[in-house]
Scaffold this motif. Sequence first.
Motif, mmCIF file in Angstrom:
data_model
loop_
_atom_site.group_PDB
_atom_site.id
_atom_site.type_symbol
_atom_site.label_atom_id
_atom_site.label_comp_id
_atom_site.label_asym_id
_atom_site.label_seq_id
_atom_site.Cartn_x
_atom_site.Cartn_y
_atom_site.Cartn_z
ATOM 1 N N ASN A 1 24.748 16.293 -2.504
ATOM 2 C CA ASN A 1 25.052 16.128 -1.086
ATOM 3 C C ASN A 1 26.542 16.267 -0.806
ATOM 4 O O ASN A 1 26.939 16.853 0.199
ATOM 5 N N GLN A 2 27.370 15.733 -1.678
ATOM 6 C CA GLN A 2 28.808 15.877 -1.479
ATOM 7 C C GLN A 2 29.239 17.328 -1.664
ATOM 8 O O GLN A 2 30.162 17.791 -0.995
ATOM 9 N N CYS A 3 28.574 18.031 -2.551
ATOM 10 C CA CYS A 3 28.834 19.460 -2.726
ATOM 11 C C CYS A 3 28.554 20.200 -1.417
ATOM 12 O O CYS A 3 29.332 21.045 -0.971
ATOM 13 N N LYS A 4 27.435 19.878 -0.785
ATOM 14 C CA LYS A 4 27.102 20.466 0.522
ATOM 15 C C LYS A 4 28.137 20.076 1.575
ATOM 16 O O LYS A 4 28.534 20.901 2.400
ATOM 17 N N GLU B 1 14.461 18.393 -2.199
ATOM 18 C CA GLU B 1 14.378 17.577 -0.993
ATOM 19 C C GLU B 1 15.656 17.644 -0.159
ATOM 20 O O GLU B 1 15.630 17.408 1.048
ATOM 21 N N VAL B 2 16.781 17.958 -0.793
ATOM 22 C CA VAL B 2 18.055 17.937 -0.066
ATOM 23 C C VAL B 2 18.730 19.304 -0.019
ATOM 24 O O VAL B 2 19.811 19.437 0.567
ATOM 25 N N LEU B 3 18.111 20.333 -0.618
ATOM 26 C CA LEU B 3 18.722 21.660 -0.647
ATOM 27 C C LEU B 3 17.759 22.718 -0.126
ATOM 28 O O LEU B 3 16.554 22.639 -0.334
ATOM 29 N N LEU B 4 18.331 23.721 0.537
ATOM 30 C CA LEU B 4 17.568 24.902 0.918
ATOM 31 C C LEU B 4 17.774 25.958 -0.165
ATOM 32 O O LEU B 4 18.899 26.199 -0.609
ATOM 33 N N ARG C 1 28.953 27.829 4.667
ATOM 34 C CA ARG C 1 28.878 27.319 6.037
ATOM 35 C C ARG C 1 27.508 26.701 6.335
ATOM 36 O O ARG C 1 27.409 25.679 7.021
ATOM 37 N N ASP C 2 26.457 27.313 5.806
ATOM 38 C CA ASP C 2 25.110 26.766 6.022
ATOM 39 C C ASP C 2 24.954 25.395 5.368
ATOM 40 O O ASP C 2 24.281 24.510 5.912
ATOM 41 N N GLU D 1 23.873 22.041 7.295
ATOM 42 C CA GLU D 1 22.714 21.252 6.881
ATOM 43 C C GLU D 1 23.098 19.814 6.577
ATOM 44 O O GLU D 1 22.372 18.872 6.916
ATOM 45 N N TYR D 2 24.235 19.636 5.931
ATOM 46 C CA TYR D 2 24.691 18.279 5.629
ATOM 47 C C TYR D 2 24.935 17.497 6.918
ATOM 48 O O TYR D 2 24.504 16.353 7.056
ATOM 49 N N ASN D 3 25.645 18.119 7.870
ATOM 50 C CA ASN D 3 25.959 17.432 9.130
ATOM 51 C C ASN D 3 24.695 17.109 9.919
ATOM 52 O O ASN D 3 24.590 16.048 10.539
ATOM 53 N N LYS D 4 23.726 18.023 9.887
ATOM 54 C CA LYS D 4 22.463 17.780 10.583
ATOM 55 C C LYS D 4 21.752 16.567 9.971
ATOM 56 O O LYS D 4 21.238 15.700 10.685
#
Length: 219
Positions: free
Chosen positions: A95-98, A114-117, A169-170, A174-177
């Motif tokens: 998540n921090q990487c994102k 669950e946390v990555l596209l 950027r994606d 995604e993280y902010n969303k």
Amino acid sequence: GSPSITEFQKNKNFREVLLYVPSLRDPVFKQVIDSWLPEYPRLNVVGAERLLQRPNSSNIEFHDNCKNDEFHKMFNSMGFHLIPEKYNGFQHLVNQCKQVGSIPICLDTTSNREVLLEENCFFIPCKKAKSKINLDLIGPALTVNMDSLHNILSRAFSKSETDLNLMSRDNISEYNKYYNKFGALFRDNFTDIIRKTRDTSKYTELSLKPEDLPRVTIV
């Protein structure tokens, strides 16, 4: 544990790969380091002070006893984060990487999916080992086929910088969303619990406002 990352660096360096080693008990880390190819970007290894037998390679750098400031700088600037462990603090590193817009290269596990596209990261195929590799490790042991790993790494490193910047950027989006949705839900529930506690307390307390609450980062 992993650092608290708060800064985003726009100019990602996709010729640098960060590998954070929380424990050498997981054999996949040493396998990755030993099999790193000369044509790959530079691998920056943090947390492997106990690894005494190290490959003599010009594109592997060991940052022993790395200070927090130095680690944070690398975490923010390096375009790829290689995270080949099954358990990484409830996907904290992923998540921090994102959050900082880097590209995760991690094991293809249910928790990571669950946390990555899939279009914004690179999943390394893995499977359960026939027997537990190390009794100190939590949960079932996973094995990684080195040929499969190199196929994924070659695919990641052959991507154009334009494509990688789009993925970056994606990941931030995604993280902010995710943070805006679940962060707000957590804050509302947390505020409600504190207020109910205050109402049932026999002690007199100051009225509680949302801005009075401590800042909590949801990962």
